[in-house]
Design a protein around this motif. Structure first.
Motif, PDB file in Angstrom:
ATOM      1  N   LYS A 284     -11.874  -6.699  -0.806  1.00 18.41           N
ATOM      2  CA  LYS A 284     -13.193  -5.965  -0.821  1.00 18.41           C
ATOM      3  C   LYS A 284     -13.066  -4.343  -0.851  1.00 18.41           C
ATOM      4  O   LYS A 284     -13.947  -3.476  -2.028  1.00 18.41           O
ATOM      5  N   THR A 285     -11.770  -3.948  -0.390  1.00 16.88           N
ATOM      6  CA  THR A 285     -11.560  -2.248  -0.704  1.00 16.88           C
ATOM      7  C   THR A 285     -11.329  -2.056  -2.064  1.00 16.88           C
ATOM      8  O   THR A 285     -12.065  -1.100  -2.640  1.00 16.88           O
ATOM      9  N   GLN A 286     -10.550  -2.843  -2.928  1.00 19.09           N
ATOM     10  CA  GLN A 286     -10.567  -2.392  -4.232  1.00 19.09           C
ATOM     11  C   GLN A 286     -11.694  -2.599  -5.020  1.00 19.09           C
ATOM     12  O   GLN A 286     -12.134  -1.735  -5.886  1.00 19.09           O
TER      13      GLN A 286
ATOM     14  N   ILE B 268     -11.082   4.536   5.204  1.00 15.76           N
ATOM     15  CA  ILE B 268     -10.486   3.151   5.755  1.00 15.76           C
ATOM     16  C   ILE B 268      -9.623   3.346   6.917  1.00 15.76           C
ATOM     17  O   ILE B 268      -9.522   2.573   7.954  1.00 15.76           O
TER      18      ILE B 268
ATOM     19  N   SER C  87       0.780  -1.222   0.155  1.00 16.87           N
ATOM     20  CA  SER C  87      -0.029   0.072  -0.123  1.00 16.87           C
ATOM     21  C   SER C  87       0.998   1.208   0.112  1.00 16.87           C
ATOM     22  O   SER C  87       2.178   1.123  -0.076  1.00 16.87           O
TER      23      SER C  87
ATOM     24  N   TYR D 239     -12.022   7.583   0.291  1.00 15.36           N
ATOM     25  CA  TYR D 239     -12.179   6.401   0.565  1.00 15.36           C
ATOM     26  C   TYR D 239     -10.991   5.809   1.430  1.00 15.36           C
ATOM     27  O   TYR D 239     -11.117   4.919   2.463  1.00 15.36           O
ATOM     28  N   SER D 240      -9.836   6.280   0.999  1.00 15.39           N
ATOM     29  CA  SER D 240      -8.655   5.868   1.783  1.00 15.39           C
ATOM     30  C   SER D 240      -8.565   6.419   3.229  1.00 15.39           C
ATOM     31  O   SER D 240      -8.229   5.577   4.086  1.00 15.39           O
TER      32      SER D 240
ATOM     33  N   PHE E  64      -4.697   2.942  -0.172  1.00 17.89           N
ATOM     34  CA  PHE E  64      -4.752   1.337  -0.719  1.00 17.89           C
ATOM     35  C   PHE E  64      -4.103   1.402  -2.233  1.00 17.89           C
ATOM     36  O   PHE E  64      -4.110   2.449  -2.951  1.00 17.89           O
TER      37      PHE E  64
END
Length: 232
Positions: A186-188, A221, A124, A217-218, A173
């Motif tokens: 899932k994140t991707q 998270i 990452s 979004y990063s 990410f």
């Protein structure tokens, strides 16, 4: 003989990244923002392909790593800087303010140097990757050119913000995936679904919002799962 030729393929692709990046720089200074952005996107494709080819052919080299960073400074640092410089030259503050645009390549170079020596960034990122930064600028100037000409201080504020993001410690990410597992990636997948929604609704004006979505979004998270951030 064939093996010797194959090991040079990744560096050849990286050189294509640099070549089209130079074209993007020229077009950016000329104020041809649509085509400049197109060549930045093409450089991003080559930037992805050179890493893919290196992994596929197991053709890693110290020269390849250095060449990749040098190409990225041009394609993803100087090219968007040239676009921003050209826009600021068309404002009423065109004598001094345009040179603020060159902070983009300066901080892009700092970001790349930091990435090259930071062993934490294997799966990452810490800070905004330079290709994402370049895509934001290409898309933003392509879409909001008229607004930036009349509101140059907004453009300058964004330059400062994104320069800070480039060298920040904010975890972001990676889109690299070695499989198709929903649980593992899932994140991707959620990010990609958001990108599809933006592309469908905004089409060619979606690129800057996509990078804004990536950053948001990063950060989200990281707030929810702070332990997932890379550590020393």
């Amino acid at each position: 003989m064939k093996k010797k030729v194959m090991k040079h393929i990744p560096n050849f692709i990286t050189s294509l990244n640099l070549f089209v990046g130079c074209i993007a720089v020229y077009l950016g200074f000329q104020g041809n923002y649509g085509w400049a952005f197109f060549f930045i996107l093409l450089a991003a494709v080559f930037d992805f392909l050179d890493g893919f080819a290196a992994r596929l052919l197991k053709a890693y080299s110290a020269i390849g790593k250095e060449l990749d960073s040098l190409a990225d400074v041009v394609s993803f640092g100087l090219a968007p800087g040239a676009m921003a410089f050209s826009v600021l030259q068309q404002t009423e503050l065109h004598y001094i303010l345009p040179f603020a645009a060159f902070l983009i390549p300066v901080f892009s170079a700092l970001r790349l140097a930091k990435f090259n020596v930071d062993e934490r960034q294997t799966t990452s990122f810490l800070g905004l990757p330079v290709p994402a930064n370049a895509i934001f600028w290409g898309g933003a100037i392509y879409t909001f050119y008229d607004f930036f000409v009349f509101q140059p201080w907004v453009l300058c504020a964004l330059i400062l913000l994104f320069c800070a993001l480039l060298v920040s410690e904010i975890p972001m990410f990676s889109l690299k995936m070695s499989g198709f597992s929903w649980k593992k990636y899932k994140t991707q997948y959620i990010f990609i679904l958001g990108c599809v929604a933006l592309l469908v609704s905004l089409w060619d004006n979606a690129f800057a919002p996509i990078i804004a979505w990536y950053i948001f979004y990063s950060v989200l998270i990281y707030i929810i799962y702070p332990k997932k951030a890379p550590t020393k």
